[in-house]
Design a protein around this motif. Sequence first.
Motif, PDB file in Angstrom:
ATOM      1  N   ASP A  21     -18.359  80.377  62.761  1.00 50.36           N
ATOM      2  CA  ASP A  21     -18.536  80.468  64.212  1.00 50.36           C
ATOM      3  C   ASP A  21     -17.415  79.813  65.008  1.00 50.36           C
ATOM      4  OD1 ASP A  21     -19.159  77.902  63.372  1.00 50.36           O
ATOM      5  OD2 ASP A  21     -20.807  77.644  64.791  1.00 50.36           O
ATOM      6  N   LEU A  22     -16.328  79.424  64.342  1.00 55.12           N
ATOM      7  CA  LEU A  22     -15.229  78.763  65.041  1.00 55.12           C
ATOM      8  C   LEU A  22     -14.142  79.764  65.404  1.00 55.12           C
ATOM      9  CD1 LEU A  22     -14.822  75.589  62.772  1.00 55.12           C
ATOM     10  CD2 LEU A  22     -16.287  75.869  64.800  1.00 55.12           C
ATOM     11  N   HIS A  23     -13.436  79.471  66.493  1.00 52.81           N
ATOM     12  CA  HIS A  23     -12.261  80.259  66.849  1.00 52.81           C
ATOM     13  C   HIS A  23     -10.975  79.621  66.315  1.00 52.81           C
ATOM     14  CE1 HIS A  23     -15.173  81.555  70.056  1.00 52.81           C
ATOM     15  NE2 HIS A  23     -14.759  82.706  69.578  1.00 52.81           N
ATOM     16  N   ALA A  24     -10.996  78.300  66.131  1.00 53.61           N
ATOM     17  CA  ALA A  24      -9.823  77.586  65.610  1.00 53.61           C
ATOM     18  C   ALA A  24     -10.256  76.190  65.211  1.00 53.61           C
ATOM     19  CB  ALA A  24      -8.702  77.527  66.652  1.00 53.61           C
ATOM     20  N   ILE A  25      -9.404  75.514  64.453  1.00 51.14           N
ATOM     21  CA  ILE A  25      -9.587  74.107  64.099  1.00 51.14           C
ATOM     22  C   ILE A  25      -8.439  73.314  64.708  1.00 51.14           C
ATOM     23  CG2 ILE A  25      -9.558  72.431  62.208  1.00 51.14           C
ATOM     24  CD1 ILE A  25     -10.929  74.550  60.464  1.00 51.14           C
ATOM     25  N   VAL A  26      -8.778  72.222  65.371  1.00 52.04           N
ATOM     26  CA  VAL A  26      -7.789  71.332  65.974  1.00 52.04           C
ATOM     27  C   VAL A  26      -7.698  70.080  65.115  1.00 52.04           C
ATOM     28  CG1 VAL A  26      -7.201  69.964  68.009  1.00 52.04           C
ATOM     29  CG2 VAL A  26      -8.274  72.228  68.284  1.00 52.04           C
ATOM     30  N   HIS A  27      -6.490  69.744  64.674  1.00 55.44           N
ATOM     31  CA  HIS A  27      -6.294  68.502  63.920  1.00 55.44           C
ATOM     32  C   HIS A  27      -5.498  67.538  64.778  1.00 55.44           C
ATOM     33  CE1 HIS A  27      -5.566  65.619  60.742  1.00 55.44           C
ATOM     34  NE2 HIS A  27      -6.422  66.287  59.975  1.00 55.44           N
ATOM     35  N   LEU A  28      -6.050  66.326  64.988  1.00 50.19           N
ATOM     36  CA  LEU A  28      -5.531  65.390  65.976  1.00 50.19           C
ATOM     37  C   LEU A  28      -4.662  64.295  65.378  1.00 50.19           C
ATOM     38  CD1 LEU A  28      -8.825  65.285  68.015  1.00 50.19           C
ATOM     39  CD2 LEU A  28      -6.654  66.283  68.776  1.00 50.19           C
TER      40      LEU A  28
END
Length: 558
Positions: free
Chosen positions: A182-189
């Motif tokens: 269900d995600l559009h993208a993953i953000v890694h901080l």
Amino acid sequence: MTTLDRRTVLATGTAGVTAAVVSAPALPGAASASPGSRAARVFAHGVASGDPLPHAVVIWTRVTPTSASRPGSGKGPQVAVRWEVAKDARFDNVVRRGVFRTGPGRDHTVKVDVGGLAPATWYHYRFVLDRSDGPVKSRVGRTRTAPAADSHPERLRLGFASCSNLPEGFFAAYRGLAARDDLHAIVHLGDYLYESGTKKVRAHKPDHEIVSLADYRQRHAQYKTDPHLQDAHAKFPWIVTWDDHEVTNDAYRNGAENHTGGTGEGGEGSYARRRARAHRAYDEWMPARLDGTAALGDGTRLYRRLRFGRLAELSMLDLRSYRDRQVETPGLDSSVDDPDRTITGKEQLRWLTDGLDNDRAQWKLIGNSVMFAPLKVAALPGDVVAAINTLSPLLPQDGAYANPDQWDGYTADRRTVLDHLQAQEVSDTVFLTGDIHSAWAIDVPVDAGTYPVSGTAAVEFVCTSVTSDNLKDVLGTPPRAAPNLAAEQAILAANQHIKYLNFDDHGFCVLDVTAERTQCDWFIIGSRTDRRAPVTWTKSFVTQSGSSTVQEVAAPVR
């Protein structure tokens, strides 16, 4: 379905709630290659995509054409790698294809900025190396373009995470992200990898602190052999920034706490050269555009914006490359307020404030590697202070506050951002933060000393670490032990604008954005030493459009 375990019940006081993790259907060809197969040897580091635009996305892999072509070796031939992007996982409908030449000069990595794509569309991609014994195909990756700039998406859903220290545990949090559909993208901080040579659960490769270009390449390669990380990369496009450990601990513009200059015994040489090597390897190994391109050598500017229609715009910051050195006496050094000191650099700060504009997109999301909100801390027992300070230098012994590595050490830059948000009446600003191995939900106050009377300018959601030590790990206590709870309660009591704090758990977050509200759900894992650790939901907070405040809600977005 995954049920709450005991530690989640203790943390939330809720029983019988199931995790909102959606199992994804298997994609044809998407599974990792069988160990020992030709594909597993040639494409040992998986596939990845990133930085989605409405008509373009970066795709990535690393090829091992010969047994001698190991990461960082500088050996092996130049080879041509074919790539394909299709609308279906079986590649019956290929829409873009090409050939990319790679070799030891770029550590046999392949990084292509694929254009000519349709907005808001799922695509599949793969790579092929033609050999004398027949073509070798990579696993199939899946990616998605951003919505058209003038569109009005119903929602945006992002996973976000930080601080994945491989020796300190297994990447069950990445497994949890990869299991979703269900995600559009993953953000890694930031702190995607660590520079140290410390061994706990797993050993780093090489087994010493990394300094050379070959070292950094080998370390990136090791992380990308982790199966859970490979699955998360193959499932969704990633949007990344670096913090300090991608180079070395507590880095700043021209140095770092964990860097010893000089060329004699124990010396690590020029910091500028070390950082250049680290940035070069990052550019080679990560599916990100530096200076707006996927080509190597175009520069090292990593701060950038990605637009998701009129609903949201994500500004990813670089808070290491341009900052001044941290002050050395937390709570005592007034230079934290010096207007000439900066965490962003003048150009990036101007870029950030220029982008915080209601006319650009409704929600202004800021990918932020260290905490933005102010924090003061009451006096705590000395052993608890020492333990917390191993996560981040939060607590001076006298109980007064200062954390010089976060925005609190550069208050003039923070005041510039807050003044801009107020003066321009900017609404719906959300900071997404990593770094401190703990979970927080925060009202960002206009003035912490007079909150809540003085009002709020934004909100901040902080994700905990994937594996890196949290408070219970440092103290050696069980979850929710008395010293851990005392630390949380003392910080919450001294900071009314902080609404949630969890010092104990590892995991990831999911951010769900609609026109009406933005919600952050925290998911935690069981033991980081367990490859099969369960993933469970623990807390959720929401900010309603126009409120700039957070409120707890009873369940994650389904």
